[in-house]
Write an enzyme that holds these catalytic residues in place. Structure first.
Site, PDB file in Angstrom:
ATOM      1  CG  HIS A  12      -5.738  -2.244   0.203  1.00 38.11           C
ATOM      2  ND1 HIS A  12      -5.090  -1.753  -0.906  1.00 38.11           N
ATOM      3  CD2 HIS A  12      -5.136  -1.652   1.269  1.00 38.11           C
ATOM      4  CE1 HIS A  12      -4.156  -0.890  -0.520  1.00 38.11           C
ATOM      5  NE2 HIS A  12      -4.163  -0.819   0.789  1.00 38.11           N
ATOM      6  CB  SER A  21      -0.934  -0.079   1.218  1.00 38.81           C
ATOM      7  OG  SER A  21      -1.906   0.909   1.162  1.00 38.81           O
TER       8      SER A  21
END
Ligand SMILES: *[C@@H]1O[C@H](CO)[C@@H](O)[C@H](O)[C@H]1NC(C)=O
Ligand SMILES: *[C@@H]1O[C@H](CO)[C@@H](O)[C@H](O)[C@H]1NC(C)=O
Length: 383
Positions: free
Chosen positions: A358, A159
């Protein structure tokens, strides 16, 4: 609407509830977890050019090229080990990799400075992801290379742990030669194309930011707020699991409610309000660019009215982009923007599993099946 209903019922439950009991793996820190799962771990301090003292964990291995793992926003080194012997650290260690795991400024491990006190000095929190890439990352990389006598390292980011490599490669291009390969898991760069709830959250972001400024809050997810989250989620595990799904993409199979009592011992972790503000700016302006201080101050700092873009063509290190279709923070379209602009993308991988989201990259329970075999292959191929 759905988010508001979930939030309201969480708050209602909070009122009724008792002190949280974290699972053992929720209470152990990085070194504690490493030891529990059979690995030795050293702790190192790295001081940045601007005085922050960062904790770096080292799980020694026999590979001559070290590998650095960098966590994402409101997260820490723990993210790479909280799945115990099924986590990325364990998988790399069992194959002999020499592993270093960083912690950016503001996290529980890097809440220290040569001059500033994070609890007393506002200036401690005067940073966004720009400073993480411009100061923290090069200090960490130089430290590892000097300790290991290696000329380059490999890296895996998650991320925002990738945004900081893009910042570094574009603002201090000489560091491109120190990174052999970056495997960029769920790489955040451009924040365009965001689906709900993020499209809504970014629109509300400016208002939230003003409220935080009015409340004189420079630290996001401080201890008090973390306690509130722990109180809620230690009882309402299913609700918390589904809230996570709302934010990062639902995947009940990989992020099961039983994992929540472990997770909330390690997440969320502090970052600065300014980091959040920078992200909201990028999302609103549909640019991957430096912090916007307003045209007058921009003129003084950057010599132009609007903040300059990060020039991704200057990021010449090898990058393998890894993403998935159920990632609400990193839509595939945004990865394609990165692929187009980064100078040296060697691999563009969309994980096949449809629900892959994610957080699965770091927290999923079957990554030994869905993700790590690809990561190991990529590492071997470009090592
Ligand atoms: C690392 O830094 C922390 C925070 O300043 C300090 O408490 C600790 O003693 C340092 N450890 C070493 C080995 O220097
Ligand atoms: C992983 O740890 C669990 C206990 O937490 C144990 O039962 C299992 O055998 C371990 N697996 C490996 C591959 O070490």
């Amino acid at each position: 609407m759905k988010e508001i209903i979930i939030l309201t019922s969480l708050l209602a439950n909070l009122v009724l509830q008792v002190a949280p009991e974290l699972a053992e793996d929720g209470r152990l820190d990085f070194t504690g977890l490493a030891n529990k799962y059979g690995y030795t771990c050293e702790e190192h301090n790295v001081t940045t050019e601007d005085g922050y003292i960062l904790k770096l964990f080292h799980v020694p291995g026999s590979s001559s090229r070290p590998i650095l793992l960098m966590h994402g926003i409101i997260d820490s080194a723990d993210t790479f080990i909280i799945r115990g012997n099924k986590s990325l650290v364990a998988v790399l260690a069992s194959r002999g990799y020499d592993i270093w795991v960083g912690n950016v400024r503001g996290t529980q491990y890097s809440r220290a400075h040569t001059q500033l006190d994070p609890d007393k000095n506002k200036e401690f929190w005067d940073y966004s992801y720009h400073e993480l890439g411009y100061y923290d990352l090069p200090a960490i990389i130089d430290y590892i290379l000097s300790r290991t006598n290696a000329d380059k390292l490999n890296a895996i980011g998650h991320s925002q742990g990738n945004s900081i490599f893009f910042v570094l490669g574009s603002t201090k291009p000489e560091y491109n030669d120190k990174v052999n390969l970056l495997i960029a898991l769920a790489p955040v760069g451009y924040l365009t194309n965001l689906p709900p709830p993020w499209s809504f959250i970014t629109r509300a972001g400016n208002v939230l930011n003003e409220i935080l400024i009015a409340l004189d809050t420079d630290e996001l997810f401080n201890k008090q707020l973390r306690t509130v989250v722990q109180d809620m989620c230690s009882v309402e595990t299913e609700l918390c699991a589904s809230m996570l799904g709302e934010l990062g993409g639902p995947d009940a199979e990989e992020l099961e409610p039983a994992f929540i009592p472990v997770l909330i011992g390690h997440y969320p972790i502090s970052t600065s309000r300014k980091n959040g503000e920078h992200l909201v700016q990028n999302a609103m302006d549909k640019k991957f660019c430096k912090f916007d201080y307003g045209s007058k101050t921009n003129m003084e700092i950057y010599g132009q009215k609007s903040p300059p873009d990060y020039d991704l063509r200057k990021v010449t290190m090898k990058v393998a982009l890894y993403g998935s279709r159920n990632d609400r923070l990193v839509p595939v379209a945004n990865m394609k923007l990165l692929e187009k602009e980064l100078a040296n993308v060697v691999e563009f991988r969309i994980i096949k599993r449809r629900q892959f989201n994610h957080m699965d990259h770091v927290w999923g329970r079957n990554m030994d099946k869905h993700l790590f075999p690809h990561v190991l292959k990529t590492l071997e191929k470009y090592n």
